[in-house]
Design a protein around this motif. Structure first.
Motif, mmCIF file in Angstrom:
data_model
loop_
_atom_site.group_PDB
_atom_site.id
_atom_site.type_symbol
_atom_site.label_atom_id
_atom_site.label_comp_id
_atom_site.label_asym_id
_atom_site.label_seq_id
_atom_site.Cartn_x
_atom_site.Cartn_y
_atom_site.Cartn_z
ATOM 1 N N LEU A 231 0.822 -1.209 0.000
ATOM 2 C CA LEU A 231 0.000 0.000 0.000
ATOM 3 C C LEU A 231 0.855 1.258 0.000
ATOM 4 C CD1 LEU A 231 -2.692 -1.179 2.539
ATOM 5 C CD2 LEU A 231 -3.125 -0.544 0.176
ATOM 6 N N GLU A 232 1.913 1.271 0.825
ATOM 7 C CA GLU A 232 2.759 2.454 0.894
ATOM 8 C C GLU A 232 3.479 2.692 -0.427
ATOM 9 O OE1 GLU A 232 5.180 1.638 4.249
ATOM 10 O OE2 GLU A 232 3.669 2.263 5.709
ATOM 11 N N ASN A 233 3.932 1.610 -1.064
ATOM 12 C CA ASN A 233 4.586 1.757 -2.362
ATOM 13 C C ASN A 233 3.618 2.327 -3.396
ATOM 14 O OD1 ASN A 233 7.042 0.799 -1.493
ATOM 15 N ND2 ASN A 233 6.652 -1.315 -2.121
ATOM 16 N N ALA A 234 2.378 1.819 -3.365
ATOM 17 C CA ALA A 234 1.388 2.295 -4.328
ATOM 18 C C ALA A 234 1.051 3.757 -4.088
ATOM 19 C CB ALA A 234 0.124 1.441 -4.245
ATOM 20 N N ILE A 235 0.893 4.124 -2.821
ATOM 21 C CA ILE A 235 0.533 5.505 -2.491
ATOM 22 C C ILE A 235 1.681 6.459 -2.821
ATOM 23 C CG2 ILE A 235 0.018 7.071 -0.577
ATOM 24 C CD1 ILE A 235 -1.492 4.693 0.720
ATOM 25 N N SER A 236 2.926 6.067 -2.456
ATOM 26 C CA SER A 236 4.066 6.949 -2.669
ATOM 27 C C SER A 236 4.374 7.143 -4.137
ATOM 28 C CB SER A 236 5.307 6.396 -1.952
ATOM 29 O OG SER A 236 5.667 5.138 -2.494
ATOM 30 N N ILE A 261 -11.289 -6.618 0.481
ATOM 31 C CA ILE A 261 -9.900 -6.195 0.291
ATOM 32 C C ILE A 261 -9.845 -4.888 -0.494
ATOM 33 C CG2 ILE A 261 -7.700 -6.801 -0.788
ATOM 34 C CD1 ILE A 261 -8.427 -9.743 -0.238
ATOM 35 N N ASP A 262 -10.635 -4.808 -1.578
ATOM 36 C CA ASP A 262 -10.678 -3.574 -2.370
ATOM 37 C C ASP A 262 -11.156 -2.405 -1.521
ATOM 38 O OD1 ASP A 262 -9.832 -4.995 -4.550
ATOM 39 O OD2 ASP A 262 -11.829 -5.194 -5.445
ATOM 40 N N GLY A 263 -12.208 -2.647 -0.733
ATOM 41 C CA GLY A 263 -12.737 -1.584 0.123
ATOM 42 C C GLY A 263 -11.725 -1.126 1.156
ATOM 43 N N PHE A 264 -11.011 -2.085 1.750
ATOM 44 C CA PHE A 264 -9.975 -1.748 2.729
ATOM 45 C C PHE A 264 -8.882 -0.896 2.088
ATOM 46 C CE2 PHE A 264 -5.763 -3.099 4.401
ATOM 47 C CZ PHE A 264 -5.809 -2.402 5.602
ATOM 48 N N ASN A 265 -8.450 -1.290 0.891
ATOM 49 C CA ASN A 265 -7.425 -0.516 0.192
ATOM 50 C C ASN A 265 -7.871 0.929 -0.055
ATOM 51 O OD1 ASN A 265 -5.679 -2.659 0.061
ATOM 52 N ND2 ASN A 265 -6.351 -3.325 -1.958
ATOM 53 N N ILE A 266 -9.127 1.095 -0.420
ATOM 54 C CA ILE A 266 -9.651 2.432 -0.700
ATOM 55 C C ILE A 266 -9.725 3.267 0.582
ATOM 56 C CG2 ILE A 266 -11.732 3.684 -1.406
ATOM 57 C CD1 ILE A 266 -12.198 1.383 -3.446
ATOM 58 N N ILE A 267 -10.238 2.677 1.654
ATOM 59 C CA ILE A 267 -10.329 3.394 2.931
ATOM 60 C C ILE A 267 -8.940 3.804 3.403
ATOM 61 C CG2 ILE A 267 -10.928 3.151 5.373
ATOM 62 C CD1 ILE A 267 -13.254 1.328 4.462
ATOM 63 N N ARG A 268 -7.994 2.891 3.265
ATOM 64 C CA ARG A 268 -6.626 3.187 3.693
ATOM 65 C C ARG A 268 -6.010 4.316 2.861
ATOM 66 N NH1 ARG A 268 -2.332 -1.639 4.773
ATOM 67 N NH2 ARG A 268 -1.839 -1.018 6.906
ATOM 68 N N ALA A 269 -6.267 4.280 1.571
ATOM 69 C CA ALA A 269 -5.732 5.336 0.697
ATOM 70 C C ALA A 269 -6.319 6.695 1.064
ATOM 71 C CB ALA A 269 -6.023 4.995 -0.758
ATOM 72 N N ILE A 270 -7.624 6.727 1.363
ATOM 73 C CA ILE A 270 -8.276 7.978 1.754
ATOM 74 C C ILE A 270 -7.678 8.517 3.050
ATOM 75 C CG2 ILE A 270 -10.447 8.946 2.633
ATOM 76 C CD1 ILE A 270 -11.913 7.095 0.650
ATOM 77 N N CYS A 271 -7.537 7.621 4.038
ATOM 78 C CA CYS A 271 -7.099 8.060 5.371
ATOM 79 C C CYS A 271 -5.604 8.335 5.439
ATOM 80 C CB CYS A 271 -7.485 6.999 6.407
ATOM 81 S SG CYS A 271 -9.273 6.752 6.559
ATOM 82 N N ALA A 272 -4.856 7.915 4.406
ATOM 83 C CA ALA A 272 -3.404 8.135 4.410
ATOM 84 C C ALA A 272 -3.040 9.607 4.394
ATOM 85 C CB ALA A 272 -2.773 7.426 3.202
ATOM 86 N N SER A 273 -3.985 10.467 4.039
ATOM 87 C CA SER A 273 -3.705 11.909 4.054
ATOM 88 C C SER A 273 -3.699 12.465 5.474
ATOM 89 C CB SER A 273 -4.744 12.661 3.215
ATOM 90 O OG SER A 273 -6.042 12.530 3.777
ATOM 91 N N LYS A 274 -4.205 11.687 6.441
ATOM 92 C CA LYS A 274 -4.284 12.151 7.831
ATOM 93 C C LYS A 274 -3.352 11.386 8.766
ATOM 94 C CE LYS A 274 -7.653 15.224 7.400
ATOM 95 N NZ LYS A 274 -7.447 16.662 7.713
ATOM 96 N N VAL A 275 -3.185 10.071 8.522
ATOM 97 C CA VAL A 275 -2.351 9.240 9.400
ATOM 98 C C VAL A 275 -1.517 8.300 8.536
ATOM 99 C CG1 VAL A 275 -3.966 9.295 11.347
ATOM 100 C CG2 VAL A 275 -4.179 7.501 9.626
ATOM 101 N N SER A 276 -0.497 7.716 9.136
ATOM 102 C CA SER A 276 0.344 6.759 8.413
ATOM 103 C C SER A 276 -0.482 5.537 8.008
ATOM 104 C CB SER A 276 1.517 6.312 9.292
ATOM 105 O OG SER A 276 2.148 5.180 8.729
ATOM 106 N N PRO A 277 -0.354 5.080 6.767
ATOM 107 C CA PRO A 277 -1.098 3.881 6.343
ATOM 108 C C PRO A 277 -0.787 2.660 7.200
ATOM 109 C CG PRO A 277 -0.137 4.993 4.446
ATOM 110 C CD PRO A 277 0.433 5.650 5.668
ATOM 111 N N LYS A 338 -15.330 12.338 3.046
ATOM 112 C CA LYS A 338 -15.448 13.357 4.088
ATOM 113 C C LYS A 338 -15.740 12.724 5.445
ATOM 114 C CE LYS A 338 -17.902 17.685 5.130
ATOM 115 N NZ LYS A 338 -18.939 18.642 4.648
ATOM 116 N N ALA A 339 -16.663 11.757 5.463
ATOM 117 C CA ALA A 339 -17.023 11.114 6.728
ATOM 118 C C ALA A 339 -15.848 10.304 7.285
ATOM 119 C CB ALA A 339 -18.237 10.207 6.515
ATOM 120 N N LEU A 340 -15.097 9.645 6.414
ATOM 121 C CA LEU A 340 -13.964 8.845 6.862
ATOM 122 C C LEU A 340 -12.862 9.716 7.445
ATOM 123 C CD1 LEU A 340 -13.829 6.317 3.879
ATOM 124 C CD2 LEU A 340 -14.510 5.795 6.228
#
Length: 353
Positions: A231-236, A261-277, A338-340
């Motif tokens: 995930l970090e490699n994909a985001i970076s 799994i797809d949903g988890f990846n999306i939630i993690r990508a969204i929240c990565a702007s606020k906290v470390s993945p 926004k809610a996440l």
């Protein structure tokens, strides 16, 4: 897609009428026959699907299996049915054993309409194996299960191909089951193996328990680290997040779907702007799949209620209150960014615990 949709509709029927499917006939008419039809067999053609198939075997005269399925005029599959709430242990497949040896069929199917267990003779020719090489769970299946099931469709039916792959498929499923057990509760054999390499003294009960806990935690950490790294490699790199395999379930019967799994990846990508993945993890359960901050079930970011492909919801939180929002596909989660993000801010401030 038509095949997937038909199976999905049959799953909805099961969940709607499960309490009424208490007899074998109810399971047959409501689930088993539609299942065979979904595979492309003409259930109204007795040259293709033979009900109450009779075959005299030795001194056993007039015994019947529920259905025999013919492909190109040859009997290829024998089907034995039980009630939807019935036991599917191998001891209830005596007719299948006898008929398997007495006919040219190489595939046997034992089912209660919910579980479909496929057998062949991978271990000894003309003798049905004690264990199935493939089990399809109508109530809880993955896309990979559908791909395997598709091999049994009439249009694509190739007996030699199915039988040749059966042994490998059976071994893989058995190895996966054993690994799940080891991951959840390391066996004494695994503990002795690891402790023997790392511990010089006597393997006391206290040492054994210390290694048991360390092994279980290390396995979970390795899986999380593997997911985090991808995930970090994909985001970076700004690329697409590749599919990752689900972590082994802690509870029996829990299987993480591709949609989760797809949903988890999306939630993690969204929240990565606020906290470390790395702080965002997935924990699956039978009724929902949770996304947690710091692997703490008191710090839930969201829940995915994705077990039904026809009725999916994203659970978002404010304080301890969950609001379920309908989603059709995991990509719809982006609509609730926004809610996440608000939930992450709430948890980081200490107000959401």
């Amino acid at each position: 897609m038509e095949f997937e949709n038909t199976i999905s509709e049959l799953q909805a029927t099961l969940r709607k009428h499960r309490a009424k499917l208490l007899t074998e006939e109810a399971a047959k008419t409501t689930l088993v026959l539609p299942f065979l039809r979904a595979l492309g067999y003409d259930i109204f053609n007795p040259d293709e699907v033979i009900p109450e198939f009779v075959c005299d075997v030795g001194t056993k005269k007039g015994e019947k299996v529920d259905y025999a399925i013919c492909v190109s005029g040859e009997i290829q599959v024998l089907v034995e049915c039980k009630p939807a709430n019935g036991d599917l242990s191998i001891k209830h497949a005596s007719q299948l054993y006898r008929y398997f040896a007495a006919t040219d069929a190489r595939i046997a199917l034992l089912t209660n309409g919910v579980l479909y267990r496929f057998f062949t003779d991978a271990e000894k020719a003309n003798m049905m194996d004690d264990r199935p090489f493939f089990t399809f769970d109508l109530d809880n299946y993955k896309k990979s299960d559908l791909r395997t099931l598709a091999a049994f469709q009439r249009a694509d039916f190739n007996l030699e191909r199915i039988v040749s792959h059966a042994g490998a498929l059976k071994l893989q499923s058995e190895v996966t089951a054993e690994l799940r057990k080891e991951f959840a509760d390391p066996s004494d054999d695994l503990i002795r193996l690891i402790a023997g390499r790392l511990h010089d003294g006597r393997l006391t009960e206290a040492v054994r328990e210390r290694f048991r806990n360390a092994i279980a935690n290390s396995i979970s950490s390795l899986i999380r680290d593997g997911i985090n790294e991808r995930l970090e490699n994909a985001i970076s790199h700004g690329g697409a997040i590749e599919e990752v395999p689900p972590a082994p379930a802690d509870d029996d019967g829990v299987e993480t779907s591709e949609a989760e799994i797809d949903g988890f990846n999306i939630i993690r990508a969204i929240c990565a702007s606020k906290v470390s993945p790395a702080r965002i993890v997935m924990r699956d359960a039978k009724s929902y799949c949770a996304v947690l901050l710091d692997n703490n079930n008191r710090r839930t970011i969201a829940r995915m209620h994705f077990n039904s492909p026809t009725s999916r919801y994203l659970g978002v939180f404010a304080g301890k209150d969950e609001t379920r929002l309908p989603v059709t596909e995991p990509v719809d989660i982006y609509q609730h960014q926004k809610a996440l993000l608000a939930r992450i801010v709430e948890l980081e401030s200490g107000n959401g615990d």
